[in-house]
Write an enzyme that holds these catalytic residues in place. Sequence first.
Site, PDB file in Angstrom:
ATOM      1  N   GLU A 109       0.821  -1.216   0.000  1.00 51.94           N
ATOM      2  CA  GLU A 109       0.000   0.000   0.000  1.00 51.94           C
ATOM      3  C   GLU A 109       0.857   1.270   0.000  1.00 51.94           C
ATOM      4  O   GLU A 109       1.569   1.533   0.970  1.00 51.94           O
ATOM      5  CB  GLU A 109      -0.897   0.005   1.245  1.00 51.94           C
ATOM      6  CG  GLU A 109      -1.741   1.256   1.405  1.00 51.94           C
ATOM      7  CD  GLU A 109      -2.500   1.280   2.719  1.00 51.94           C
ATOM      8  OE1 GLU A 109      -3.324   2.197   2.899  1.00 51.94           O
ATOM      9  OE2 GLU A 109      -2.271   0.381   3.572  1.00 51.94           O
ATOM     10  N   GLU A 127     -11.664   1.692   5.456  1.00 50.01           N
ATOM     11  CA  GLU A 127     -10.689   1.657   6.547  1.00 50.01           C
ATOM     12  C   GLU A 127     -10.462   3.082   7.040  1.00 50.01           C
ATOM     13  O   GLU A 127      -9.761   3.875   6.413  1.00 50.01           O
ATOM     14  CB  GLU A 127      -9.353   1.059   6.091  1.00 50.01           C
ATOM     15  CG  GLU A 127      -8.387   0.904   7.262  1.00 50.01           C
ATOM     16  CD  GLU A 127      -6.926   1.125   6.881  1.00 50.01           C
ATOM     17  OE1 GLU A 127      -6.098   0.295   7.262  1.00 50.01           O
ATOM     18  OE2 GLU A 127      -6.624   2.135   6.210  1.00 50.01           O
TER      19      GLU A 127
END
Length: 289
Positions: free
Chosen positions: A148, A242
Amino acid sequence: MDIGISTFVWVSPFSSASFDILQKAKDIGYDVIEIAVEDRELIDWEALLKTCRNLGLKVTVSGAFGMDRDISSERPEIRANGLSYIIDCLEIANELESPVFGGPLYAAVGKTRLVSEAQKRQEREWCLENLHLAVRRAEVLGVTLALEPLNRFETDMINTIDQAIALVDEVKNDRLKILLDTFHSNIEEKDIPASILKLGDRLVHIQANENDRGTPGTGHLDWLGIRDALQTIGYQGSLVIETFGAPSKELARAASIWRPLAASADELAGEGFEFLKKTFCGRAAPLSG
């Protein structure tokens, strides 16, 4: 397309005492619960798997990369601990039948410095050395590592899709792909849909977050463009919200969370689900319970 939500939305760290949020996620309509592994000793993994199966919730697994879990650290003991943590999480992902383990695998969150080109090269080499070891275990377990990119305020190493692609392509293993978090991309990318098209089949996981990390659909992101780009590349993974409803002190500092991001975690979860379901799946499912 499966819609998911991270345990971070409600609690940090997630533990066996927090299993009530699994029922909350199911009642709202989520297909997937993303388990954030901050401290594996706090969780009864067998009970967690049983609960998720009973609820019909799929699982994905994400990491929490504090300063002691940095595979590009100058200190060899920290690099070793970071690799050990990644492998532990791969084992957990395998046990929970998660197809991915995602996060900023390359460094600690909050590690932001201006360093020399020589030091950058050295840290990249340490990172690559450990990623090569991690993907070997990922191959055995059948779990994909999802790397990520983070925004410039949370890391100085991998900020953009281009940087992530360069690192992943250097490893040259199908068990290392890319996680795109739309919050970070909103800061670092000029065109998020174009970034998705560039990623193509390297994209294995999406964290679908608003530009301010608040409720999806309440900000200025080009959600329709993101949807169309995902359809173009044939994306088959999950969309997971998230954000951080009750971050720990370390997490709040690393991610710069200084204020509430919604009126409540439950409200964000419910309204965010409705928006993502309607936008990406063509309909809004009514809340149950």
